[in-house]
Write a protein that holds these residues in place. Structure first.
Motif, PDB file in Angstrom:
ATOM      1  N   TYR A 632     -12.669  -6.256 -14.127  1.00 35.43           N
ATOM      2  CA  TYR A 632     -11.458  -7.050 -13.936  1.00 35.43           C
ATOM      3  C   TYR A 632     -10.336  -6.325 -14.661  1.00 35.43           C
ATOM      4  CZ  TYR A 632      -8.025 -10.800 -14.058  1.00 35.43           C
ATOM      5  OH  TYR A 632      -6.874 -11.518 -13.925  1.00 35.43           O
ATOM      6  N   ASN A 633      -9.272  -6.004 -13.932  1.00 38.17           N
ATOM      7  CA  ASN A 633      -8.135  -5.292 -14.509  1.00 38.17           C
ATOM      8  C   ASN A 633      -6.833  -6.022 -14.204  1.00 38.17           C
ATOM      9  OD1 ASN A 633      -9.057  -2.516 -15.634  1.00 38.17           O
ATOM     10  ND2 ASN A 633     -10.118  -2.672 -13.658  1.00 38.17           N
ATOM     11  N   ASP A 634      -6.138  -6.401 -15.257  1.00 36.76           N
ATOM     12  CA  ASP A 634      -4.804  -6.976 -15.115  1.00 36.76           C
ATOM     13  C   ASP A 634      -3.822  -5.872 -15.489  1.00 36.76           C
ATOM     14  OD1 ASP A 634      -2.649  -8.618 -14.815  1.00 36.76           O
ATOM     15  OD2 ASP A 634      -2.867  -9.588 -16.765  1.00 36.76           O
ATOM     16  N   VAL A 669      -2.776  -0.244  -5.559  1.00 33.63           N
ATOM     17  CA  VAL A 669      -4.007   0.482  -5.226  1.00 33.63           C
ATOM     18  C   VAL A 669      -5.270  -0.202  -5.753  1.00 33.63           C
ATOM     19  CG1 VAL A 669      -5.259   2.674  -5.364  1.00 33.63           C
ATOM     20  CG2 VAL A 669      -2.759   2.683  -5.158  1.00 33.63           C
ATOM     21  N   THR A 670      -5.250  -0.663  -7.018  1.00 30.98           N
ATOM     22  CA  THR A 670      -6.449  -1.221  -7.634  1.00 30.98           C
ATOM     23  C   THR A 670      -6.419  -2.741  -7.631  1.00 30.98           C
ATOM     24  OG1 THR A 670      -6.688   0.712  -9.062  1.00 30.98           O
ATOM     25  CG2 THR A 670      -7.841  -1.277  -9.723  1.00 30.98           C
ATOM     26  N   ALA A 671      -7.519  -3.339  -7.239  1.00 31.44           N
ATOM     27  CA  ALA A 671      -7.639  -4.796  -7.242  1.00 31.44           C
ATOM     28  C   ALA A 671      -7.865  -5.309  -8.653  1.00 31.44           C
ATOM     29  CB  ALA A 671      -8.798  -5.228  -6.356  1.00 31.44           C
ATOM     30  N   LYS A 672      -7.505  -6.565  -8.885  1.00 34.37           N
ATOM     31  CA  LYS A 672      -7.834  -7.167 -10.173  1.00 34.37           C
ATOM     32  C   LYS A 672      -9.345  -7.222 -10.367  1.00 34.37           C
ATOM     33  CE  LYS A 672      -3.814 -10.004 -11.325  1.00 34.37           C
ATOM     34  NZ  LYS A 672      -3.364 -11.358 -11.733  1.00 34.37           N
ATOM     35  N   PHE A 673     -10.086  -7.553  -9.292  1.00 33.59           N
ATOM     36  CA  PHE A 673     -11.535  -7.645  -9.423  1.00 33.59           C
ATOM     37  C   PHE A 673     -12.216  -6.763  -8.398  1.00 33.59           C
ATOM     38  CE2 PHE A 673     -15.563  -9.517  -8.041  1.00 33.59           C
ATOM     39  CZ  PHE A 673     -16.280  -9.389  -9.232  1.00 33.59           C
ATOM     40  N   LYS A 674     -13.224  -6.061  -8.857  1.00 33.84           N
ATOM     41  CA  LYS A 674     -14.077  -5.265  -7.977  1.00 33.84           C
ATOM     42  C   LYS A 674     -15.496  -5.396  -8.482  1.00 33.84           C
ATOM     43  CE  LYS A 674     -15.002  -0.574  -6.308  1.00 33.84           C
ATOM     44  NZ  LYS A 674     -14.772   0.871  -6.525  1.00 33.84           N
ATOM     45  N   ILE A 699     -14.059  -5.850  -3.046  1.00 31.38           N
ATOM     46  CA  ILE A 699     -12.816  -5.428  -3.687  1.00 31.38           C
ATOM     47  C   ILE A 699     -11.734  -6.430  -3.310  1.00 31.38           C
ATOM     48  CG2 ILE A 699     -12.209  -3.846  -1.792  1.00 31.38           C
ATOM     49  CD1 ILE A 699     -10.938  -2.032  -3.952  1.00 31.38           C
ATOM     50  N   GLY A 700     -10.952  -6.843  -4.310  1.00 32.02           N
ATOM     51  CA  GLY A 700      -9.960  -7.898  -4.106  1.00 32.02           C
ATOM     52  C   GLY A 700      -8.652  -7.401  -3.520  1.00 32.02           C
ATOM     53  N   ARG A 701      -7.684  -8.296  -3.471  1.00 34.23           N
ATOM     54  CA  ARG A 701      -6.369  -7.985  -2.908  1.00 34.23           C
ATOM     55  C   ARG A 701      -5.650  -6.961  -3.777  1.00 34.23           C
ATOM     56  NH1 ARG A 701      -3.178 -10.357   0.758  1.00 34.23           N
ATOM     57  NH2 ARG A 701      -4.672 -12.075   0.948  1.00 34.23           N
ATOM     58  N   ARG A 702      -4.917  -6.053  -3.113  1.00 31.26           N
ATOM     59  CA  ARG A 702      -4.185  -5.002  -3.806  1.00 31.26           C
ATOM     60  C   ARG A 702      -2.788  -4.859  -3.217  1.00 31.26           C
ATOM     61  NH1 ARG A 702      -7.809  -1.807  -0.832  1.00 31.26           N
ATOM     62  NH2 ARG A 702      -8.205  -3.911  -0.041  1.00 31.26           N
ATOM     63  N   ARG A 703      -1.852  -4.482  -4.057  1.00 31.14           N
ATOM     64  CA  ARG A 703      -0.539  -4.084  -3.551  1.00 31.14           C
ATOM     65  C   ARG A 703      -0.661  -2.706  -2.916  1.00 31.14           C
ATOM     66  NH1 ARG A 703       4.314  -6.534  -5.710  1.00 31.14           N
ATOM     67  NH2 ARG A 703       5.400  -4.556  -5.371  1.00 31.14           N
ATOM     68  N   SER A 704       0.114  -2.466  -1.867  1.00 32.98           N
ATOM     69  CA  SER A 704       0.121  -1.144  -1.246  1.00 32.98           C
ATOM     70  C   SER A 704       1.095  -0.205  -1.933  1.00 32.98           C
ATOM     71  CB  SER A 704       0.489  -1.260   0.236  1.00 32.98           C
ATOM     72  OG  SER A 704       1.796  -1.799   0.389  1.00 32.98           O
ATOM     73  N   ASP A 705       2.083  -0.759  -2.634  1.00 32.00           N
ATOM     74  CA  ASP A 705       3.122   0.064  -3.250  1.00 32.00           C
ATOM     75  C   ASP A 705       3.633  -0.642  -4.490  1.00 32.00           C
ATOM     76  OD1 ASP A 705       5.839   1.463  -3.632  1.00 32.00           O
ATOM     77  OD2 ASP A 705       5.075   2.494  -1.856  1.00 32.00           O
ATOM     78  N   LEU A 706       4.013   0.105  -5.495  1.00 32.88           N
ATOM     79  CA  LEU A 706       4.573  -0.502  -6.697  1.00 32.88           C
ATOM     80  C   LEU A 706       5.957  -1.082  -6.428  1.00 32.88           C
ATOM     81  CD1 LEU A 706       4.509  -1.053  -9.740  1.00 32.88           C
ATOM     82  CD2 LEU A 706       5.404   1.252 -10.087  1.00 32.88           C
TER      83      LEU A 706
END
Length: 792
Positions: A632-634, A669-674, A699-706
């Motif tokens: 889990y990454n915030d 690019v990276t999901a909060k949870f994988k 793999i969870g939801r991710r933004r495509s761009d910052l």
């Protein structure tokens, strides 16, 4: 090149707590001696052979059998079972690897930043700018994934982590070999297959050679369907009838490795290795999202697309003893060449439809020509490296490992942007029909001295300190742009000297940037019992700065990562439970994006913080293996992201400045949870040894761009899950297996892009009849295959 590292962090593998699921079967099947204990996993993450459970860093290890059991062929397959790792890919040979959410969604082309993750093949760094080598994963002893900064021991481009692919070494004990074959079919696609073999030849009690060869065909699954478009300025209509083809993105990969092992005496060993691979890929690996395409796994391309990736690595490692100290001298060369051809007709169409650019492209008679564009490129890499290190006896209470390191990578860049039949007056000098030419040489150099010192304060407490003093020097020289007849301000019109790079008309870019600095690491490890270890780590990593391709911009500076981590490693009989919690502060982020004329620009524009947890849980008993692991990454930016950086992060300061993303925005690019879950059961079946295995990855939801605007245009990546199943039997020297990957045919999006700026090719304002055109790289469709192999 590689970026700094400061020892990784945490407890090996990411071991699944109830909230994190993922991670693969551990690598008890490595080639290293484990003393006969199946629960012992030997790794070399700290440049010593150690039991994984004794290494106070976060590391996942997959051994020979695990790689085969999980149907792993390349880096992208590996990443599926590494919870802290995310891969962004545009196709074979063009994959970017990220650890723990340290990703800004950068435009990773030849003129961009170095990667944040270092890739190693045995002792040699093989990271290249545009993507990791797609090494076919056969006869590997193991793959080690080291999460967190690896700066002290691995250096530049290991800022966020390191992946080590360790090959099986020649074996002096016996002569033996194996052959394996596979036939598979892609859902809504073509057939594929694999043929691979190795032979280990014992020459004497002190010499052996290992020969490995492979061929793999990946069946295509993207259809290039019929389409046409009319360019407004000229009224010329273009179709792609000659290129219409089903399953046109097939890939052929073949290669070999020869490794020699010689024991010169009881103290010294010589190990030369040569390894090479050729990968031919046709077509596009993205499904198109546009009004012209109404079904998945389809695209409309108007020009041929392909890539040919060739590489050869030659390395030599000498290991020996000076007294009771170990010495390792290693070095090598990597030669890599990629030839590509790409469609660029979207760029031509949208710039004509929105800005009337087609009116500027004419032939020698003055008549307008079809403004359709395509790209023919060549990237040639030459990397040389050397490292000399010494280490004190591993049993001593005071231990040291350290050495010196040097590497140099030369990258010759050629990109021909072609419009057929344009007038000589608007053609770049020396080219047949280039409207634009990039012809440059990039050289990245890295020198370092490094060391780590560990002291056993008691039998239970160990303190470690490390440092790496580094110097980098990076340069970019050559030409980019239009002819003087087409532009009076750029390209040939901006040249200030004769050509320094062969094939260019003149020189309009010649810059160098360099820096000297140091990074550090501190670690405290406490063994509560022989089977329970906890640790605390502070480690640093960095990524070198470089030269902006647009000569009017200043060089970009290094970005840095500070990692604070608490980890644990435990083993209770049949159960292993490892994990870590961490905070990573990412400063002076190198943000790259497409600027004017579609040129990549890189600026140090922000800071981010990643807070996360990763863990893995494994149970083995009575033929049953259960693994759960995940992360889990915030990961968020801490200040507003401005187009032009300033000390106050005020996006109103400076001409042309703008707020690209607000403080608190999630990194892309990276999901909060994988997470992953794997279950394997081995049992007897009619005189055969059988197994059944299931593996699930999420793999969870991710933004495509910052950037907010661009993310709104391209859209988020939806969460997705894949399920793999296999059943096999083996007896004596024979083995057979039936498998299915992505059983439910998930269409998870891995990457998304456009051929030019998102606000142009994405048609954000809806000004064209066609609407925006986006390309989504998705998970491979369901593959069903059968394997057969035998040992001899």
């Amino acid at each position: 090149m590689e970026s700094n590292r400061m020892r990784v962090v945490t407890a090996s593998l990411l071991a699944g707590t109830a909230m994190v699921i993922a991670a693969p079967v551990a690598a008890q099947d490595t080639a290293d001696d484990s003393g006969g204990d199946d629960n012992v996993i030997i790794v070399t993450a700290q440049k010593r052979s150690q039991n994984l459970q004794d290494v106070p860093i976060a590391i996942t290890a997959l051994g020979t059998e695990s790689l085969d059991q999980l149907q792993i062929n390349e880096v992208r397959d590996i990443a599926k079972f590494l919870p802290s790792v995310t891969v962004q890919t545009g196709g074979p040979g063009f994959s970017q690897v990220y650890f723990r959410g340290v990703a800004s969604g950068e435009n990773a082309n030849h003129s961009a930043s170095q990667p944040t993750v270092g890739i190693y093949l045995d002792e040699m760094p093989i990271t290249t700018i545009q993507g990791a080598l797609d090494i076919h994963a056969y006869d590997l002893a193991r793959v080690e994934a080291l999460a967190g900064p690896q700066g002290t021991l691995y250096g530049a481009s290991s800022m966020a982590g390191t992946i080590k692919m360790v090959t099986n070494a020649p074996d002096y004990k016996d002569s033996y070999g194996a052959m394996d074959f596979e036939l598979n079919s892609v859902n809504r696609g073509d057939f594929g297959g694999v043929a691979e073999a190795f032979y280990n030849a014992r020459i004497s009690d002190t010499a052996a050679v290992r020969i490995v060869a492979w061929y793999r065909r990946d069946g295509g699954f993207i259809d290039n369907i019929a389409g046409s478009r009319t360019y407004p300025s000229s009224g010329i209509t273009q179709n792609n009838n000659a290129l219409v083809e089903d399953d046109y993105n097939d890939v052929d990969t073949y290669g070999a490795r020869v490794a020699l092992g010689i024991e010169l005496n009881d103290s010294w060993t010589l190990r030369p290795t040569v390894m090479g691979q050729i990968q031919n890929a046709d077509g596009s690996f993205a499904q198109e999202r546009s009004r012209a395409v109404t079904r998945s796994l389809q695209t409309v391309q108007y020009n041929p697309e392909s890539s040919k990736d060739k590489w050869l690595q030659a390395a030599l490692t000498i290991e020996g003893k000076i007294g009771s100290w170990d010495l390792v001298a290693t070095g090598g060369h990597l030669w890599r060449t990629t030839d590509t051809e790409s469609d660029y007709s979207d760029y031509a169409y949208f710039y004509d439809a929105l800005f009337g650019s087609g009116a500027f492209f004419y032939d020698n008679a003055g008549a307008l020509v079809n403004p359709n564009q395509y790209i023919q490129g060549n990237d040639s890499y030459r990397r040389a490296f050397g490292e000399l290190r010494i280490s004190s006896p591993a049993e001593a209470p005071l231990r040291f490992i350290g050495g010196v390191f040097a590497q140099r990578q030369k990258h010759d860049i050629t990109q021909n942007y072609i419009i057929d039949n344009i007038a000589d007056s608007i053609t770049v000098t020396g080219t047949p029909s280039n409207i634009w030419l990039t012809r440059q040489t990039r050289v990245d150099r890295d020198y370092a001295a490094f060391g780590e010192l560990s002291y056993d304060v008691t039998d239970q407490l160990t303190l470690t300190g490390g440092a790496r003093l580094y110097n980098y020097k990076n340069s970019l020289v050559g030409f980019f742009g239009y002819s003087a007849g087409f532009s009076s301000r750029t390209g040939e019109a901006a040249c200030f000297g004769p050509a320094q790079v062969a094939g260019s008309p003149c020189t309009n870019l010649d810059k160098v940037t360099s820096d000297t600095d140091a990074i550090y690491k501190l670690n405290a490890t406490y063994k509560i019992t022989p089977d329970i270890l906890v640790y605390a780590t502070w480690s640093q990593g960095f990524r070198p700065g470089g030269v902006n391709r647009r000569g009017t911009l200043p060089p970009y500076l290094p970005d840095t990562l500070d990692n604070y981590e608490l980890g644990w490693k435990t083993q209770f009989g049949d159960v292993t439970f490892n994990g870590a919690v961490y905070q990573e502060d990412w400063n002076d982020i190198q943000l790259s994006f497409l600027g004017a004329n579609g040129l990549t620009e890189i600026r140090n524009v922000g800071i981010a913080r990643i807070r996360g947890i990763e863990s893995d849980f494994t149970y083995r008993a009575d033929g049953l293996t259960l693994s759960l692991s995940g992360s889990y990454n915030d990961a968020t930016i801490r200040r507003d992201f401005c187009r032009i950086a300033n000390a106050s992060f005020d996006c109103t300061i400076g001409a042309g400045n703008a707020r690209l993303a607000s403080a608190g925005t999630q990194l892309p690019v990276t999901a909060k949870f994988k997470g992953n879950a794997i279950a394997r059961y081995e049992f007897p079946l009619g005189g055969w040894d059988a197994h059944a295995q299931g593996a699930a990855a999420y793999i969870g939801r991710r933004r495509s761009d910052l950037r907010d605007l661009q993310n709104d245009i391209k859209g988020d990546f939806d969460p997705y899950a894949t399920v793999d199943l296999s059943f096999g039997v083996k007896k004596d020297n024979l083995r057979f297996e039936l498998y299915a990957t992505n059983l439910f045919d998930s269409r998870g999006v891995i990457n998304s892009g456009v051929q030019c700026g998102e606000t142009v090719c994405g048609d954000a304002d809806g000004l064209t009849n066609s609407g925006g055109v986006f390309y989504d790289v998705v998970t491979r469709p369901r593959i069903i295959g059968i394997k057969a192999g035998f040992d001899f």
